[in-house]
Design an enzyme around this catalytic site. Structure first.
Site, short mmCIF file in Angstrom:
data_model
loop_
_atom_site.label_atom_id
_atom_site.label_comp_id
_atom_site.label_asym_id
_atom_site.label_seq_id
_atom_site.Cartn_x
_atom_site.Cartn_y
_atom_site.Cartn_z
N GLU A 44 -5.06 -11.84 14.10
CA GLU A 44 -5.24 -13.06 13.31
C GLU A 44 -3.99 -13.93 13.34
OE1 GLU A 44 -7.80 -14.39 12.07
OE2 GLU A 44 -9.22 -12.76 12.38
N TYR A 126 -6.58 -18.02 4.50
CA TYR A 126 -7.54 -17.65 5.53
C TYR A 126 -7.25 -16.27 6.09
CZ TYR A 126 -9.38 -16.82 10.08
OH TYR A 126 -9.97 -16.19 11.14
N ASP A 144 -12.51 -20.37 9.25
CA ASP A 144 -11.61 -20.95 10.25
C ASP A 144 -12.28 -22.20 10.82
OD1 ASP A 144 -13.57 -20.04 11.99
OD2 ASP A 144 -12.21 -18.83 13.23
N CYS A 196 -22.44 -23.09 18.64
CA CYS A 196 -22.26 -24.27 17.79
C CYS A 196 -20.92 -24.93 18.14
CB CYS A 196 -22.34 -23.89 16.32
SG CYS A 196 -22.54 -25.29 15.20
N CYS A 203 -28.17 -25.75 20.54
CA CYS A 203 -28.97 -25.53 19.32
C CYS A 203 -30.22 -24.70 19.58
CB CYS A 203 -29.35 -26.87 18.71
SG CYS A 203 -27.93 -27.83 18.11
N CYS A 206 -29.55 -21.09 19.10
CA CYS A 206 -28.90 -20.71 17.84
C CYS A 206 -29.85 -19.95 16.93
CB CYS A 206 -28.39 -21.96 17.12
SG CYS A 206 -27.59 -21.60 15.54
N CYS A 212 -31.01 -25.10 10.01
CA CYS A 212 -29.85 -25.99 10.12
C CYS A 212 -30.25 -27.44 9.84
CB CYS A 212 -29.25 -25.88 11.52
SG CYS A 212 -27.80 -26.94 11.75
#
Length: 346
Positions: A44, A126, A144, A196, A203, A206, A212
């Site tokens: 991270e 975060y 994020d 995305c 899409c 997805c 969405c």
């Protein structure tokens, strides 16, 4: 806060993640025992402002050299900074070793809660949420850049970034499950990375398309709304290549500030107009090369002239490094670019 979507967002996303999760060296497979906190924390920190493609090989080098937090805590600052060269944002490296030493001093175990993790050097909101969820299974809201984009589109949040972040966090909170919080966070990241995407999102592939709101609007790329970026200020400087008996002078940058603590070529001031030979590191018959080096930092664009000179006398202002082996010095990217340009001009 946007109303919670009626469909089972978490379930649909986790089903997709079970089939399509990225294989990354710091992760455990979906549903497997949680990843080791040291590896999650290290990844991270490395991934802040840096791509997965860049981080993957560097992460593997780090864990081969320093396989646990105790071994990293024993590393010298100079060795760590040299190993970090090229990853950028060098304050992260300074915080990395400070955090490793803090964890080691407290028994060698990372805190298992967001609150405890936030008290560690270099661990912000975060990062604490990501480690808590991925390494400890704690329900945490992990947002994020990829997650922010997915959620802004999922809920069609109209505010521009960064003003939209409170609404995005609240929306992410509304769909984060109690179970498999770490897998859910990583699934969101993978969805934003692979499906995305900022431009031309896929899409039709997805797993959340039917829920969405941005997809339903017919213009998913409109979300999240971003303000136009201001032009970066322009600065100029000079890098000095002082060579003596096949060795080049390197200096250690001040511990605080940009590229703090890193080994580097000497440089004059970085200012609004070309400074020429101001603040040269030693007396030499300097020659200015025709080539310049450009490097873009977060807050400004830097154009560097290149000055080459033969040093007549030894200097204790730094260390003399074998010029033919300059690649092993662990120079930050801007200085590595300059060294390569100078070597090409020889």
């Amino acid at each position: 806060m946007p109303a919670k979507l009626p469909s089972d967002i978490a379930g649909s996303l986790l089903d997709w993640y079970d089939r399509h999760a990225r294989d990354l060296p710091w992760r455990s497979p979906p549903g497997a025992p949680r990843a080791e906190p040291y590896r999650v924390w290290l990844s991270e920190i490395m991934l802040q402002q840096t791509t997965v493609a860049t981080v993957r090989p560097r992460f593997e080098e780090f864990v081969a050299r320093w396989p646990d937090v105790e071994s990293l805590a024993r590393a010298s600052d100079a060795d760590l900074m040299a190993a970090w060269a090229g990853l950028g944002y060098y304050a992260r490296a300074r915080n990395l070793i400070a955090c490793a030493r803090a964890v080691t001093a407290d028994g060698g175990r990372f805190p298992g809660t967001e609150e405890g993790l936030r008290r560690l050097p270099g661990v912000g909101a975060y990062t604490a949420a990501a480690i808590a969820a991925i390494a400890f299974g704690e329900r945490a809201v992990v947002v994020d850049a990829n997650v922010a984009r997915v959620v802004a589109r999922l809920f069609a949040i109209p505010e521009p970034l960064p003003a939209a972040m409170p609404a995005i966090r609240a929306a992410t909170e509304s769909v984060t499950p109690d179970a498999r919080a770490g897998d859910f966070a990583q699934a969101m990241m993978d969805l934003g990375s692979a499906i995305c995407t900022p431009r031309n999102p896929s899409c039709l592939l997805c797993p959340l398309a039917t829920a969405c709101r941005a997809f339903a609007s017919g213009d998913p790329e409109r979300f999240p709304d971003k303000k136009a970026k201001a032009a970066k200020p322009q600065r100029y400087g000079t890098i000095f290549w002082a060579e003596r008996e096949g060795r080049v002078l390197l200096v250690r940058r001040p511990p605080k500030g940009l590229l703090g603590g890193m080994r580097a070529l000497p440089t004059g001031p970085w200012v609004a107009a070309p400074p020429g030979l101001d603040e040269q590191p030693l007396a030499a018959d300097w020659t200015m090369l025709d080539e310049t080096v450009v490097h873009v930092f977060t807050h400004f664009r830097l154009e560097l002239a290149l000055a080459v000179g033969r040093a007549e006398a030894h200097s204790n202002a730094g260390e003399w490094w074998p010029a033919a082996d300059i690649e092993s010095a662990g120079l930050p990217t801007v200085f590595a670019k300059a060294a390569a340009a100078i070597r090409r001009a020889e």
